[in-house]
Scaffold this motif. Structure first.
Motif, PDB file in Angstrom:
ATOM      1  N   PHE A 112       0.928  -1.108   0.152  1.00 18.67           N
ATOM      2  CA  PHE A 112       0.269   0.401   0.031  1.00 18.67           C
ATOM      3  C   PHE A 112       0.774   0.785   0.158  1.00 18.67           C
ATOM      4  CE2 PHE A 112      -1.983  -3.573   1.897  1.00 18.67           C
ATOM      5  CZ  PHE A 112      -3.184  -3.363   1.257  1.00 18.67           C
ATOM      6  N   ARG A 113       0.484   2.040  -0.303  1.00 19.04           N
ATOM      7  CA  ARG A 113       1.664   3.720  -1.117  1.00 19.04           C
ATOM      8  C   ARG A 113       0.854   4.565  -0.923  1.00 19.04           C
ATOM      9  NH1 ARG A 113       4.626   5.721  -6.043  1.00 19.04           N
ATOM     10  NH2 ARG A 113       3.520   4.952  -7.376  1.00 19.04           N
ATOM     11  N   TYR A 114       1.852   5.731  -0.381  1.00 26.10           N
ATOM     12  CA  TYR A 114       0.511   6.715   0.783  1.00 26.10           C
ATOM     13  C   TYR A 114       1.268   7.697  -0.399  1.00 26.10           C
ATOM     14  CZ  TYR A 114      -2.173   3.766   4.013  1.00 26.10           C
ATOM     15  OH  TYR A 114      -2.434   3.291   4.542  1.00 26.10           O
ATOM     16  N   PRO A 115       0.995   9.335  -0.674  1.00 25.93           N
ATOM     17  CA  PRO A 115       1.809   9.844  -1.222  1.00 25.93           C
ATOM     18  C   PRO A 115       2.432  11.356  -0.906  1.00 25.93           C
ATOM     19  CG  PRO A 115      -0.770  10.562  -1.834  1.00 25.93           C
ATOM     20  CD  PRO A 115      -0.776   9.203  -1.018  1.00 25.93           C
ATOM     21  N   GLY A 116       2.823  10.832   0.874  1.00 31.26           N
ATOM     22  CA  GLY A 116       2.770  11.959   1.139  1.00 31.26           C
ATOM     23  C   GLY A 116       2.516  13.045   1.597  1.00 31.26           C
ATOM     24  N   PRO A 117       3.335  13.932   2.319  1.00 34.37           N
ATOM     25  CA  PRO A 117       2.779  15.512   2.248  1.00 34.37           C
ATOM     26  C   PRO A 117       2.913  15.893   0.506  1.00 34.37           C
ATOM     27  CG  PRO A 117       4.453  14.743   3.494  1.00 34.37           C
ATOM     28  CD  PRO A 117       4.268  14.070   2.606  1.00 34.37           C
ATOM     29  N   ASP A 118       3.244  15.557  -0.275  1.00 32.70           N
ATOM     30  CA  ASP A 118       2.679  16.651  -1.478  1.00 32.70           C
ATOM     31  C   ASP A 118       2.117  16.148  -2.223  1.00 32.70           C
ATOM     32  OD1 ASP A 118       4.399  13.768  -2.733  1.00 32.70           O
ATOM     33  OD2 ASP A 118       5.599  14.500  -3.467  1.00 32.70           O
ATOM     34  N   GLY A 119       1.493  14.933  -1.654  1.00 28.06           N
ATOM     35  CA  GLY A 119       0.144  14.184  -2.534  1.00 28.06           C
ATOM     36  C   GLY A 119       0.233  14.004  -3.157  1.00 28.06           C
ATOM     37  N   VAL A 120       1.332  13.910  -4.198  1.00 31.35           N
ATOM     38  CA  VAL A 120       1.723  12.720  -5.810  1.00 31.35           C
ATOM     39  C   VAL A 120       2.778  11.929  -5.231  1.00 31.35           C
ATOM     40  CG1 VAL A 120       2.626  13.319  -7.703  1.00 31.35           C
ATOM     41  CG2 VAL A 120       1.812  15.375  -6.822  1.00 31.35           C
ATOM     42  N   TYR A 121       2.394  10.252  -6.482  1.00 33.24           N
ATOM     43  CA  TYR A 121       2.762   9.750  -6.095  1.00 33.24           C
ATOM     44  C   TYR A 121       3.868  10.152  -7.027  1.00 33.24           C
ATOM     45  CZ  TYR A 121      -1.518   7.265  -4.828  1.00 33.24           C
ATOM     46  OH  TYR A 121      -2.580   6.723  -4.163  1.00 33.24           O
ATOM     47  N   ASP A 149       7.023   9.156  -0.519  1.00 30.82           N
ATOM     48  CA  ASP A 149       6.122   7.857  -0.713  1.00 30.82           C
ATOM     49  C   ASP A 149       6.638   7.139   0.101  1.00 30.82           C
ATOM     50  OD1 ASP A 149       5.084   9.916  -3.082  1.00 30.82           O
ATOM     51  OD2 ASP A 149       5.825   7.343  -4.174  1.00 30.82           O
ATOM     52  N   ILE A 150       5.341   6.288   0.780  1.00 32.98           N
ATOM     53  CA  ILE A 150       5.281   5.691   2.183  1.00 32.98           C
ATOM     54  C   ILE A 150       4.929   4.183   1.632  1.00 32.98           C
ATOM     55  CG2 ILE A 150       4.470   5.187   4.273  1.00 32.98           C
ATOM     56  CD1 ILE A 150       4.007   7.676   4.984  1.00 32.98           C
ATOM     57  N   VAL A 151       5.342   3.113   1.927  1.00 32.08           N
ATOM     58  CA  VAL A 151       5.171   2.417   1.196  1.00 32.08           C
ATOM     59  C   VAL A 151       4.848   1.283   2.633  1.00 32.08           C
ATOM     60  CG1 VAL A 151       5.641  -0.294  -0.082  1.00 32.08           C
ATOM     61  CG2 VAL A 151       6.366   2.551  -1.139  1.00 32.08           C
ATOM     62  N   SER A 152       3.630   0.781   2.486  1.00 32.70           N
ATOM     63  CA  SER A 152       3.652  -0.119   3.777  1.00 32.70           C
ATOM     64  C   SER A 152       2.949  -1.357   3.639  1.00 32.70           C
ATOM     65  CB  SER A 152       2.455   1.332   4.278  1.00 32.70           C
ATOM     66  OG  SER A 152       1.697  -0.015   5.190  1.00 32.70           O
ATOM     67  N   PRO A 153       3.288  -1.975   4.091  1.00 35.66           N
ATOM     68  CA  PRO A 153       2.580  -3.915   4.079  1.00 35.66           C
ATOM     69  C   PRO A 153       1.036  -3.484   4.417  1.00 35.66           C
ATOM     70  CG  PRO A 153       3.998  -4.054   6.192  1.00 35.66           C
ATOM     71  CD  PRO A 153       3.984  -2.586   5.630  1.00 35.66           C
ATOM     72  N   ILE A 154       0.611  -2.575   5.540  1.00 43.69           N
ATOM     73  CA  ILE A 154      -0.923  -3.248   5.630  1.00 43.69           C
ATOM     74  C   ILE A 154      -1.313  -2.245   5.020  1.00 43.69           C
ATOM     75  CG2 ILE A 154      -0.192  -4.987   7.850  1.00 43.69           C
ATOM     76  CD1 ILE A 154      -0.798  -1.901   9.710  1.00 43.69           C
ATOM     77  N   LEU A 155      -2.780  -1.424   5.036  1.00 44.35           N
ATOM     78  CA  LEU A 155      -3.633  -0.630   4.934  1.00 44.35           C
ATOM     79  C   LEU A 155      -3.893  -0.169   6.100  1.00 44.35           C
ATOM     80  CD1 LEU A 155      -4.704   1.868   2.876  1.00 44.35           C
ATOM     81  CD2 LEU A 155      -6.838  -0.435   2.259  1.00 44.35           C
ATOM     82  N   VAL A 156      -3.662   0.971   6.459  1.00 40.03           N
ATOM     83  CA  VAL A 156      -4.561   1.924   7.421  1.00 40.03           C
ATOM     84  C   VAL A 156      -4.923   3.231   6.782  1.00 40.03           C
ATOM     85  CG1 VAL A 156      -4.235   3.287   9.540  1.00 40.03           C
ATOM     86  CG2 VAL A 156      -2.741   1.099   9.092  1.00 40.03           C
TER      87      VAL A 156
END
Ligand SMILES: [Cu+2]
Length: 256
Positions: A112-121, A149-156
């Protein structure tokens, strides 16, 4: 329906009602059809077709055509209402404040990837994919948008906020499936999928793969944690700090 896992999504009730309706309708149609068959065995046969053709035509309409039309109308309604619910989850225009998460299926795990503070992947390149080295998605370090970008093995996810998922696969067809959110969507290599939903009830929900995608398919599982808004912000900030620390640790080795 107590055999379904507890529903935690805003749209889930409508799905459960539709499923219940569909099963009820099919069950009662089956019962009526069997009853007619049994009755037909015991009813005396009509001696001959001597009645007037007008009377015969009317009884044919009420006994055959009308029930048939009613059943067709019922099935059309079931089709239209279920398609409507299906389409709502795949609308491309999610709410403007929707939480954005990219889901990637890889044999045999979900990322699961979150785009981070810049809001862009940030950019990802297949040639950079290297899970043992901590870059399972192939994030391109030369793209500044990928640095946060934050890559996580779980979805929060925070409860009560709309979510827009972007779905992709790195290898074969996987089936993204969260039974507790009443969500299921295949992910196909080379295609970008979309799902929108709103998690409503905090808790932990299993995430499964519903397509047999190889020998490790059965262990392709993750989990969704639905938390309060404050907890979500906290989690995101903690993950962001890890990303920053990693970037700083890697910086000297990448610059000669
Ligand atoms: Cu899979």
């Amino acid at each position: 329906m107590n055999w379904l896992p507890p529903n935690g999504a805003l749209h889930g009730l409508a799905f459960d009602h539709l499923l219940r309706w569909n099963l009820d309708i099919v069950f009662w149609l089956f019962v009526v059809a069997q009853a007619i068959l049994v009755l037909a065995l015991f009813l005396p046969r009509r001696a001959s077709q001597t009645s007037s053709s007008a009377h015969g035509g009317r009884s044919y309409f009420f006994m055959h055509t009308l029930p048939l039309l009613a059943i067709v109308a019922l099935y059309v309604w079931m089709l239209v209402s279920s398609h409507h619910l299906w389409a709502l989850r795949r609308e491309l225009s999610a709410a403007p404040n929707a939480v954005q998460v990219e889901v990637t299926g890889v044999q045999f795990t979900w990322y699961f990837r979150y785009p981070g503070p810049d809001g862009v992947y940030g950019r990802i390149l297949p040639t950079l994919v290297n899970a043992p080295n901590g870059n399972p998605l192939g994030l391109d370090p030369s793209d500044p948008r990928s640095h946060d970008d934050i890559v996580s093995p779980i979805l929060v996810l925070p409860a009560g906020r709309p979510v827009e998922l972007t779905l992709r696969s790195q290898d074969v067809i996987h089936g993204f499936f969260i039974p507790g959110m009443r969500l299921k969507q295949d992910v196909i290599p080379g295609m970008i999928g979309h799902l929108t939903f709103t998690p409503a009830v905090p808790g932990i929900y299993p995430i499964l793969c519903s397509q047999v995608c190889g020998l490790g398919h059965a262990r392709m599982q993750s989990r969704l944690r639905v938390v309060s808004s404050a907890e979500y912000t906290q989690w995101l900030a903690a993950r962001e700090r890890i990303v920053e620390a990693n970037a700083q640790a890697n910086a000297p080795s990448t610059t000669p």
